[in-house]
Design a protein around this motif. Structure first.
Motif, PDB file in Angstrom:
ATOM      1  N   THR A   1       0.801  -1.229   0.000  1.00 24.02           N
ATOM      2  CA  THR A   1       0.000   0.000   0.000  1.00 24.02           C
ATOM      3  C   THR A   1       0.832   1.276   0.000  1.00 24.02           C
ATOM      4  OG1 THR A   1      -0.180  -0.272   2.406  1.00 24.02           O
ATOM      5  CG2 THR A   1      -2.039  -1.031   1.060  1.00 24.02           C
ATOM      6  N   LEU A   2       2.087   1.222   0.441  1.00 22.47           N
ATOM      7  CA  LEU A   2       2.947   2.397   0.504  1.00 22.47           C
ATOM      8  C   LEU A   2       4.306   2.071  -0.091  1.00 22.47           C
ATOM      9  CD1 LEU A   2       2.169   3.391   4.204  1.00 22.47           C
ATOM     10  CD2 LEU A   2       1.517   4.751   2.210  1.00 22.47           C
ATOM     11  N   SER A   3       4.902   3.034  -0.781  1.00 23.25           N
ATOM     12  CA  SER A   3       6.237   2.808  -1.332  1.00 23.25           C
ATOM     13  C   SER A   3       6.912   4.132  -1.642  1.00 23.25           C
ATOM     14  CB  SER A   3       6.166   1.975  -2.615  1.00 23.25           C
ATOM     15  OG  SER A   3       7.465   1.800  -3.180  1.00 23.25           O
ATOM     16  N   ASN A   4       8.226   4.148  -1.465  1.00 21.01           N
ATOM     17  CA  ASN A   4       9.025   5.212  -2.046  1.00 21.01           C
ATOM     18  C   ASN A   4       9.004   5.034  -3.560  1.00 21.01           C
ATOM     19  OD1 ASN A   4      10.916   6.990  -0.065  1.00 21.01           O
ATOM     20  ND2 ASN A   4      10.426   5.019   0.897  1.00 21.01           N
ATOM     21  N   PRO A   5       9.185   6.094  -4.322  1.00 18.44           N
ATOM     22  CA  PRO A   5       9.105   5.987  -5.777  1.00 18.44           C
ATOM     23  C   PRO A   5      10.428   5.550  -6.404  1.00 18.44           C
ATOM     24  CG  PRO A   5       9.465   8.257  -5.182  1.00 18.44           C
ATOM     25  CD  PRO A   5       9.368   7.495  -3.881  1.00 18.44           C
ATOM     26  N   TYR A   6      10.357   5.063  -7.633  1.00 15.30           N
ATOM     27  CA  TYR A   6      11.572   4.852  -8.406  1.00 15.30           C
ATOM     28  C   TYR A   6      12.008   6.177  -9.029  1.00 15.30           C
ATOM     29  CZ  TYR A   6      14.877   3.237 -11.916  1.00 15.30           C
ATOM     30  OH  TYR A   6      16.016   3.065 -12.672  1.00 15.30           O
ATOM     31  N   VAL A   7      11.052   6.873  -9.606  1.00  9.74           N
ATOM     32  CA  VAL A   7      11.323   8.210 -10.160  1.00  9.74           C
ATOM     33  C   VAL A   7      10.821   9.233  -9.150  1.00  9.74           C
ATOM     34  CG1 VAL A   7      10.880   9.812 -12.047  1.00  9.74           C
ATOM     35  CG2 VAL A   7      11.069   7.354 -12.518  1.00  9.74           C
ATOM     36  N   GLY A   8      11.724   9.939  -8.520  1.00 10.58           N
ATOM     37  CA  GLY A   8      11.328  10.900  -7.507  1.00 10.58           C
ATOM     38  C   GLY A   8      12.181  10.773  -6.266  1.00 10.58           C
ATOM     39  N   VAL A   9      11.767  11.446  -5.224  1.00 10.10           N
ATOM     40  CA  VAL A   9      12.540  11.514  -3.987  1.00 10.10           C
ATOM     41  C   VAL A   9      12.326  10.249  -3.156  1.00 10.10           C
ATOM     42  CG1 VAL A   9      12.855  12.785  -1.827  1.00 10.10           C
ATOM     43  CG2 VAL A   9      12.386  14.023  -3.953  1.00 10.10           C
ATOM     44  N   ARG A  10      13.426   9.662  -2.705  1.00  8.00           N
ATOM     45  CA  ARG A  10      13.366   8.539  -1.764  1.00  8.00           C
ATOM     46  C   ARG A  10      13.942   9.025  -0.440  1.00  8.00           C
ATOM     47  NH1 ARG A  10      16.331   4.169  -5.776  1.00  8.00           N
ATOM     48  NH2 ARG A  10      15.298   4.930  -7.670  1.00  8.00           N
ATOM     49  N   ILE A  11      13.218   8.817   0.619  1.00  7.31           N
ATOM     50  CA  ILE A  11      13.636   9.303   1.934  1.00  7.31           C
ATOM     51  C   ILE A  11      13.949   8.116   2.830  1.00  7.31           C
ATOM     52  CG2 ILE A  11      13.011  10.693   3.936  1.00  7.31           C
ATOM     53  CD1 ILE A  11      11.155  12.300   2.189  1.00  7.31           C
ATOM     54  N   ALA A  12      15.191   8.047   3.298  1.00 12.88           N
ATOM     55  CA  ALA A  12      15.611   6.959   4.186  1.00 12.88           C
ATOM     56  C   ALA A  12      14.773   6.949   5.457  1.00 12.88           C
ATOM     57  CB  ALA A  12      17.090   7.125   4.536  1.00 12.88           C
ATOM     58  N   GLY A  13      14.434   5.749   5.922  1.00 18.86           N
ATOM     59  CA  GLY A  13      13.667   5.606   7.156  1.00 18.86           C
ATOM     60  C   GLY A  13      12.178   5.792   6.979  1.00 18.86           C
ATOM     61  N   THR A  14      11.719   5.937   5.727  1.00 19.74           N
ATOM     62  CA  THR A  14      10.284   6.068   5.462  1.00 19.74           C
ATOM     63  C   THR A  14       9.835   4.973   4.508  1.00 19.74           C
ATOM     64  OG1 THR A  14      10.224   7.396   3.417  1.00 19.74           O
ATOM     65  CG2 THR A  14      10.708   8.555   5.472  1.00 19.74           C
ATOM     66  N   VAL A  15       8.522   4.760   4.455  1.00 15.54           N
ATOM     67  CA  VAL A  15       7.958   3.786   3.512  1.00 15.54           C
ATOM     68  C   VAL A  15       7.202   4.491   2.395  1.00 15.54           C
ATOM     69  CG1 VAL A  15       7.883   1.871   5.139  1.00 15.54           C
ATOM     70  CG2 VAL A  15       5.950   3.477   5.031  1.00 15.54           C
TER      71      VAL A  15
ATOM     72  N   GLN B   1       7.096  16.027   3.376  1.00 13.06           N
ATOM     73  CA  GLN B   1       6.697  15.726   2.002  1.00 13.06           C
ATOM     74  C   GLN B   1       5.614  14.648   1.912  1.00 13.06           C
ATOM     75  OE1 GLN B   1      11.206  15.584   0.883  1.00 13.06           O
ATOM     76  NE2 GLN B   1      10.145  16.013  -1.016  1.00 13.06           N
ATOM     77  N   GLY B   2       4.904  14.439   3.039  1.00  8.34           N
ATOM     78  CA  GLY B   2       3.800  13.483   3.029  1.00  8.34           C
ATOM     79  C   GLY B   2       4.230  12.039   3.034  1.00  8.34           C
ATOM     80  N   TYR B   3       5.485  11.758   3.401  1.00  9.54           N
ATOM     81  CA  TYR B   3       5.975  10.382   3.458  1.00  9.54           C
ATOM     82  C   TYR B   3       5.643   9.781   4.828  1.00  9.54           C
ATOM     83  CZ  TYR B   3       8.596  10.703  -0.938  1.00  9.54           C
ATOM     84  OH  TYR B   3       8.938  10.830  -2.263  1.00  9.54           O
ATOM     85  N   PHE B   4       5.281   8.493   4.814  1.00  8.45           N
ATOM     86  CA  PHE B   4       4.870   7.810   6.043  1.00  8.45           C
ATOM     87  C   PHE B   4       6.082   7.173   6.737  1.00  8.45           C
ATOM     88  CE2 PHE B   4       0.895   8.461   4.018  1.00  8.45           C
ATOM     89  CZ  PHE B   4      -0.100   8.323   4.974  1.00  8.45           C
ATOM     90  N   HIS B   5       6.089   7.308   8.061  1.00  2.55           N
ATOM     91  CA  HIS B   5       7.112   6.696   8.907  1.00  2.55           C
ATOM     92  C   HIS B   5       6.432   5.645   9.790  1.00  2.55           C
ATOM     93  CE1 HIS B   5      10.237  10.009   8.422  1.00  2.55           C
ATOM     94  NE2 HIS B   5       9.149  10.550   7.876  1.00  2.55           N
ATOM     95  N   ILE B   6       6.941   4.435   9.806  1.00  2.00           N
ATOM     96  CA  ILE B   6       6.406   3.382  10.670  1.00  2.00           C
ATOM     97  C   ILE B   6       7.154   3.413  11.994  1.00  2.00           C
ATOM     98  CG2 ILE B   6       5.940   0.922  10.921  1.00  2.00           C
ATOM     99  CD1 ILE B   6       4.394   2.268   8.641  1.00  2.00           C
TER     100      ILE B   6
END
Length: 537
Positions: free
Chosen positions: A327-341, A411-416
């Protein structure tokens, strides 16, 4: 979108079976020197389906598969789909009691088992009390039942139809973290639509070559790996188990290599990093890859950054569950943020709510709920438990209560953050029930009381620790806590899968409880942090 995809019908199964039905001559699977084209896989799956149909297996019946990773698992999956049967993959590290529960619950009409699992299967069948004797198919010499290879000699009477989009495809059993494991029933549409959305986000294509060293009994390896590869007609370089050297070799320039994609869990990346620190040539091989993904447990930001520094690869971390798929993923094209899903996968949505069910603002932790195009039909024969997991919004959409604590960050990224319950441990990519382990260890003669907790661990995510109040007459053994830990592990090994075994021991005079007698595990964790462990493996 390719021209082939654009010409397909709206039936999701057309995308899954396209490479098989076209009879593509391209590589589908390479495993221990054996190569299967998509045409080979299609022919073998159809023969398998015909053989099981001749044996009386009907559409909608369950087929349990309990075996180590091999090509037969792939053939049986697509063969079960052609047959219209429900594929029930079972963790091959489960022991008799765990397997017996699944057999009794799903009442399979057929069982596929390899020689290595036969003794456990025999014991489980003796306990399960099945209402009818299942058809047995054996993988390898000496396995019980009709030899798998003989099934492939069958000639289909006619080309079997693809299954219907709403037909059940998989019944994947949960990890049993909140009681006995439950069978999550997933339709073909749910699996295919979710995998198309995810792998589309990741830009998978037929030009990719996937190193698949994950087990094939849960969502990560089976749904993303096997189904995702089939949807795109991409080659799979299949490994029986994870091995650092084998994975690195797959990225070399040779016939069995030229890998572009690797999917792993954090423990795999820990092992890779440990090797890469002193092997720059190996790091250079991985640098040639296109994509590395991680899931099934939280990936630390430190590990993410070190892998990136060694290889130049920024791992794509994602989030999912058996019941909801991814249901959640960092993108391939775009910003990837360490420690987030990352953010919701196309066709999915997510929110963080408080105990009253109201959505929380960014930065505030609460329970993660998700809406998914891969949301299961429900738990097998458990309508009340299914209903308890769901929230209906004002638009009539179903949301699933994950039981995970999360917050929305930059940036609206989810952290577990972790589990709502300390009774669920995430270790080595597995969700593990503390209560299940406690029930086993309580049977040890020296144990008066026991509580099991997970403590932070760089390699495993969480290390399983048994907190034991010893029985006074047996106190002599406490002169050697390491011996006691080994004794607990020996008892555990006979009853539960090895990845559930305690790796640490903490001895205490009593278990901390509140005024109502409720166990306070957070105080045990504080004591372990303060005092350290008495013994560890």
């Amino acid at each position: 979108m390719s021209n082939d995809e654009g010409n397909m019908s709206d039936d999701p199964t057309a995308h899954l079976f396209a490479a098989l039905e076209r009879g593509d001559s391209g590589l589908a699977y390479e495993f221990e020197g054996e190569r299967l084209t998509w045409a080979d896989l299609d022919a073998r799956a159809r023969s398998y389906a015909q053989a099981l149909a001749d044996a009386g297996i009907a559409k909608g019946e369950r087929v349990v598969v309990y075996a180590q990773t091999c090509l037969e698992l792939i053939i049986s999956l697509f063969g079960n789909y052609y047959l219209g049967a429900v594929h029930v993959p079972v963790n091959n590290r489960y022991r008799e009691a765990e397997l017996a529960h699944i057999l009794a619950d799903c009442q399979p009409s057929a069982i596929i088992c390899d020689r290595e699992g036969e003794s456990v299967m025999a014991g489980a069948l003796a306990q399960a009390g099945l209402t009818r004797a299942p058809v047995r198919v054996g993988i390898g010499d000496g396995a019980v039942g009709a030899g798998f290879a003989t099934l492939l000699d069958s000639s289909p009477d006619q080309a079997p139809p693809r299954p219907g989009a709403r037909d059940p495809a998989l019944m994947i059993y949960t990890s049993g973290t909140t009681g006995p494991s439950k069978g999550a029933l997933l339709s073909h549409a749910q699996v295919i639509n979710n995998m198309r959305a995810l792998t589309g986000l990741w830009t998978w294509s037929s030009r990719d070559r996937l190193v698949l060293a994950l087990p094939l009994f849960h969502v990560h390896g089976l749904c993303i790996g096997v189904h995702g590869a089939a949807i795109h007609g991409m080659a799979v370089l299949l490994e029986r188990r994870f091995d650092v050297a084998a994975v690195i070799e797959r990225f070399g320039e040779h016939e069995r290599g030229r890998a572009s994609v690797f999917m792993g869990v954090p423990t795999m990346y820990t092992s890779l990093v440990e090797h890469l620190r002193s092997n720059p040539a190996a790091a250079a091989k991985l640098a040639c890859g296109r994509m590395f993904t991680s899931g099934s447990a939280a990936l630390s930001a430190d590990l993410w950054h070190e892998f990136a520094a060694l290889t130049g690869q920024r791992i794509i971390e994602r989030y999912g569950m058996t019941e909801t798929l991814i249901t959640l993923s960092n993108p391939y094209v775009g910003v990837r943020i360490a420690g987030t899903v990352g953010q919701p996968v196309p066709g999915c949505d997510a929110a963080v709510i408080d105990d009253a069910g109201d959505e929380l603002p960014p930065g505030e932790p609460g329970e993660l709920i998700v809406h998914s195009n891969g949301l299961m039909d429900g738990y097998w024969n458990l309508p009340q438990q299914t209903a308890a997991t769901r929230v209906i919004d004002r638009d009539g959409r179903f949301w699933f209560r994950t039981g995970d604590v999360a917050y929305v960050g930059d940036q609206g990224y989810f952290h577990i953050v972790g589990r709502k319950s300390v009774d669920i441990i995430k270790s080595g990519g597995f969700k593990i029930s503390a209560r299940e382990i406690e029930e086993v260890l309580a049977g040890h003669p020296i144990v008066h009381e026991v509580a099991v907790v997970g403590v932070p661990d760089e390699k495993w995510g969480q290390k399983i620790v048994a907190c034991v109040v010893p029985d006074a007459p047996m106190a002599g053994i406490l002169d050697d806590p390491g011996q006691l830990l080994e004794s607990l592990v020996a008892l555990h090994r006979a009853l539960l899968a090895d990845y559930k075994q305690p790796r640490g021991l903490y001895l205490c005079d009593e278990l901390p409880r509140n005024a109502l007698g409720k166990l306070q595990k957070h105080r045990l964790l504080e004591a372990i942090e303060r005092d350290g462990l008495n013994a560890e493996l």
